[in-house]
Enzyme design. Structure first.
Site, PDB file in Angstrom:
ATOM      1  N   TYR A   1      17.033  20.144 -13.357  1.00  0.00           N
ATOM      2  CA  TYR A   1      15.920  19.608 -14.144  1.00  0.00           C
ATOM      3  C   TYR A   1      14.599  19.929 -13.443  1.00  0.00           C
ATOM      4  CZ  TYR A   1      12.582  16.501 -16.324  1.00  0.00           C
ATOM      5  OH  TYR A   1      11.460  16.003 -16.956  1.00  0.00           O
TER       6      TYR A   1
ATOM      7  N   GLY B   1       8.625   9.319 -28.354  1.00  0.00           N
ATOM      8  CA  GLY B   1       7.953   9.356 -27.066  1.00  0.00           C
ATOM      9  C   GLY B   1       6.542   9.909 -27.087  1.00  0.00           C
TER      10      GLY B   1
ATOM     11  N   SER C   1       5.948  17.777 -15.623  1.00  0.00           N
ATOM     12  CA  SER C   1       6.522  16.564 -15.041  1.00  0.00           C
ATOM     13  C   SER C   1       6.213  16.537 -13.552  1.00  0.00           C
ATOM     14  CB  SER C   1       8.037  16.549 -15.244  1.00  0.00           C
ATOM     15  OG  SER C   1       8.653  15.514 -14.504  1.00  0.00           O
TER      16      SER C   1
ATOM     17  N   GLU D   1      12.624   7.724 -24.493  1.00  0.00           N
ATOM     18  CA  GLU D   1      14.068   7.933 -24.601  1.00  0.00           C
ATOM     19  C   GLU D   1      14.593   8.863 -23.500  1.00  0.00           C
ATOM     20  OE1 GLU D   1      14.779   9.459 -28.493  1.00  0.00           O
ATOM     21  OE2 GLU D   1      14.198   7.607 -29.502  1.00  0.00           O
ATOM     22  N   PHE D   2      13.726   9.269 -22.598  1.00  0.00           N
ATOM     23  CA  PHE D   2      14.074  10.233 -21.552  1.00  0.00           C
ATOM     24  C   PHE D   2      15.344   9.828 -20.797  1.00  0.00           C
ATOM     25  CE2 PHE D   2      13.844  11.536 -17.095  1.00  0.00           C
ATOM     26  CZ  PHE D   2      13.572  12.881 -17.167  1.00  0.00           C
TER      27      PHE D   2
ATOM     28  N   GLY E   1       8.706  18.358 -30.347  1.00  0.00           N
ATOM     29  CA  GLY E   1       9.263  17.086 -29.895  1.00  0.00           C
ATOM     30  C   GLY E   1       8.470  15.911 -30.422  1.00  0.00           C
TER      31      GLY E   1
ATOM     32  N   ARG F   1      13.901  17.995 -34.301  1.00  0.00           N
ATOM     33  CA  ARG F   1      15.265  18.231 -34.766  1.00  0.00           C
ATOM     34  C   ARG F   1      15.711  17.200 -35.800  1.00  0.00           C
ATOM     35  NH1 ARG F   1      18.556  16.800 -31.348  1.00  0.00           N
ATOM     36  NH2 ARG F   1      17.154  15.879 -29.802  1.00  0.00           N
TER      37      ARG F   1
END
Length: 250
Positions: free
Chosen positions: A151, A13, A138, A187-188, A9, A34
């Site tokens: 989530y 971010g 998180s 961008e979450f 990732g 990606r």
């Protein structure tokens, strides 16, 4: 540091900020993501400071994960630090109206993707009896909030996997720890609300959230501790945030 870090990732971010800080400190980088165009731009920016190799894949694709990581050239094949950062939230719906596609995406990226990448990297760490794995969790893996259901479940799984990794890899001298952020402006929320930028911006209005650079600074601190020191589990929130649901907005 004469070390190589693999960051998933890495195109935005926390991952991007961590790559930038690691580059400033001379850590070789394997950057995974990606979006090939963003990877290319990041490499251009960072290769003036350190060596950079790109791996373009989606962590959900098991075959691609192993194929790409196993294809690393000799200069990058010894991974000293693994940052399992790739993750997403999709939707914010009560359990009875949640989207099956959203559920699949969260479990596939946040849980299975983390496992695939870890499985591809851990054997070499075991063989060397050294290495450091940082799993980005998180606050949602510490407490459940309304409409967070799946989530939160995915991040509770990350918490459990982090603990299990630490236990299983202890005999090999591999450090394992988690960094669990609260509200970070990335961008979450844009992803969670599927491109509704106005709704995403409202999440961070009225207080100062954490910034990706704040988390990158913490990650760098964690990986630069003396080897006998392992920061196993760290929860960080902005000063305005007291819990997953309590934020002092003005």
């Amino acid at each position: 540091m004469n070390k190589t870090a693999l960051i998933t990732g890495a195109t935005s971010g926390i991952g991007k900020a961590t790559a930038e800080l690691f580059a400033e400190n001379g850590i070789r980088l394997v950057l995974c993501g990606r979006r090939q165009d963003r990877l290319n731009d990041l490499k251009t920016d960072l290769e003036v400071k350190t060596k950079v190799h790109l791996l373009n894949f989606d962590v959900r694709n098991r075959e691609d994960v192993f194929e790409r990581i196993n294809s690393l050239p000799d200069d990058f094949s010894k991974i000293d630090i693994l940052i399992n950062n790739a993750g997403n939230a999709h939707g914010l719906d009560p359990i009875e109206s949640g989207s099956l596609d959203d559920w699949d995406a969260m479990m596939d990226i946040n849980v299975k993707g983390l496992l695939y990448v870890s499985k591809a990297v851990i054997p070499q760490m075991v063989k060397r009896k050294s290495g450091h794995i940082i799993n980005i969790g998180s606050i949602a893996g510490k407490e459940v909030y309304p409409k967070g259901n799946v989530y939160c479940a995915s991040k509770y799984a990350v918490d459990a996997i982090n603990q299990g990794m630490r236990i299983d890899l202890n005999q090999y001298g591999i450090r394992v720890g988690a960094v669990n952020p609260g509200a970070v402006e990335t961008e979450f929320s844009n992803v969670r609300f599927k491109g509704d930028d106005e709704r995403a911006d409202m999440v961070y209005n009225g207080f100062e959230p954490l910034h990706p650079e704040d988390i990158a600074d913490i990650i760098h601190f964690v990986v630069t501790r003396p080897y006998h020191v392992n920061i196993a589990d760290l929860l960080v929130m902005p000063t305005a945030q007291a819990s997953g649901t309590i934020v002092n907005k003005r």
